[in-house]
Design an enzyme around this catalytic site. Structure first.
Site, PDB file in Angstrom:
ATOM      1  N   SER A  91       0.848  -1.194   0.000  1.00 13.92           N
ATOM      2  CA  SER A  91       0.000   0.000   0.000  1.00 13.92           C
ATOM      3  C   SER A  91       0.888   1.251   0.000  1.00 13.92           C
ATOM      4  CB  SER A  91      -0.968  -0.056   1.192  1.00 13.92           C
ATOM      5  OG  SER A  91      -2.055   0.809   1.012  1.00 13.92           O
ATOM      6  N   LEU A  92       0.789   2.123   1.003  1.00 13.67           N
ATOM      7  CA  LEU A  92       1.721   3.247   1.077  1.00 13.67           C
ATOM      8  C   LEU A  92       3.167   2.769   0.981  1.00 13.67           C
ATOM      9  CD1 LEU A  92       2.683   6.169   1.799  1.00 13.67           C
ATOM     10  CD2 LEU A  92       2.406   5.526   4.199  1.00 13.67           C
TER      11      LEU A  92
END
Length: 257
Positions: A91-92
């Site tokens: 994700s991030l």
């Protein structure tokens, strides 16, 4: 620079011939990757990055922009690249791992063995959501509950939520304001892009588009599960990492293409 502040490892890490440097999702930290340690040993030692505002650094001011985070993070992790290493980001963490791959490639250290990116659209694609770091506390907590990556006990207790909300918002802002430079040369390291088949945050096309960031081998792997399909180191994910790093694995290779 105290490199140890930025890194969490465990028993067997120093002896492992390959290192996997891992970067978590918004609000995540080393605890997310702790279950990965034993299944990947003895060949692969897991290091999880500890960012300001996370876990043991929860009292520190979190970074809100990637260009603020990357220089000190790279300086801290560079000593751990003293042997073959790979990068994994979810994700991030996928864009953190991607930018770190560029920094390592442009430095005297050289590129990683492989870049693993998970649960995020490719960096050159437009956002699929309106900015969410500006949501009200109630709506933001609702979003976190829906995504499922934040421990429920944090979301249910007002005092805990108040403590962690600033770092969570900062992470979302870092992700949503990320704007890579156009027309960047491709990486000279192979890339594996991973996703859950029921992930509401990304589509298969979002994940497949990571093929554009490398001029080397690209592999896409799809697993059963949602945005956090990789939680607790499921055997198919572990098998896929080992296989894509060139290690023989008696377990079935995970992740349908």
């Amino acid at each position: 620079m105290n490199a140890g502040v930025w890194a969490s490892t465990g028993p067997g890490f120093e002896e492992a011939p390959i290192r996997l440097l891992c970067f978590a999702h918004a609000g995540g930290g080393p605890l997310f990757y702790r279950p990965w340690r034993d299944p990947l040993l003895p060949e692969i030692g897991v290091l999880a990055a500890v960012l300001p505002g996370r876990e043991t650094r929860v009292r520190e001011r979190p970074c809100e922009r990637l260009d603020e985070l990357l220089p000190p993070l790279f300086d801290a992790l560079r000593p751990y690249a003293d042997r073959p290493f790979a990068l994994f980001g979810h994700s991030l963490g996928a864009i953190v791992a991607y930018e770190m791959a560029r920094l390592f490639s442009e430095s005297g250290t050289g590129p990683p063995l492989r870049l693993f990116v998970s649960g995020r659209r490719a960096p050159h694609l437009p956002a699929r959501h309106a900015p969410r770091h500006t949501l009200t506390d109630v709506d933001f907590l609702g979003l976190l509950t829906q995504l499922g990556g934040t421990p429920p006990e944090i979301l249910r207790q007002p005092g805990m939520a108040e403590l962690f909300l600033p770092s969570l918002r900062a992470d979302f802002r870092m992700n949503e304001t990320y704007d890579p430079a156009p027309e960047r040369p491709p990486l000279f390291c192979p890339v594996t892009a991973l996703t859950g088949d029921a992930d509401p945050e990304v589509t298969r096309d979002d994940i497949a588009a990571w093929s554009a960031v490398t001029c080397r081998d690209f592999r896409m792997r799809t697993f059963d599960g949602d945005h956090f399909y990789l939680k607790s180191a499921p055997p198919p994910v572990v098998s896929a990492i080992r296989t894509d790093l060139g290690l023989l694995d008696p377990a079935p290779v995970g992740g349908a293409p």
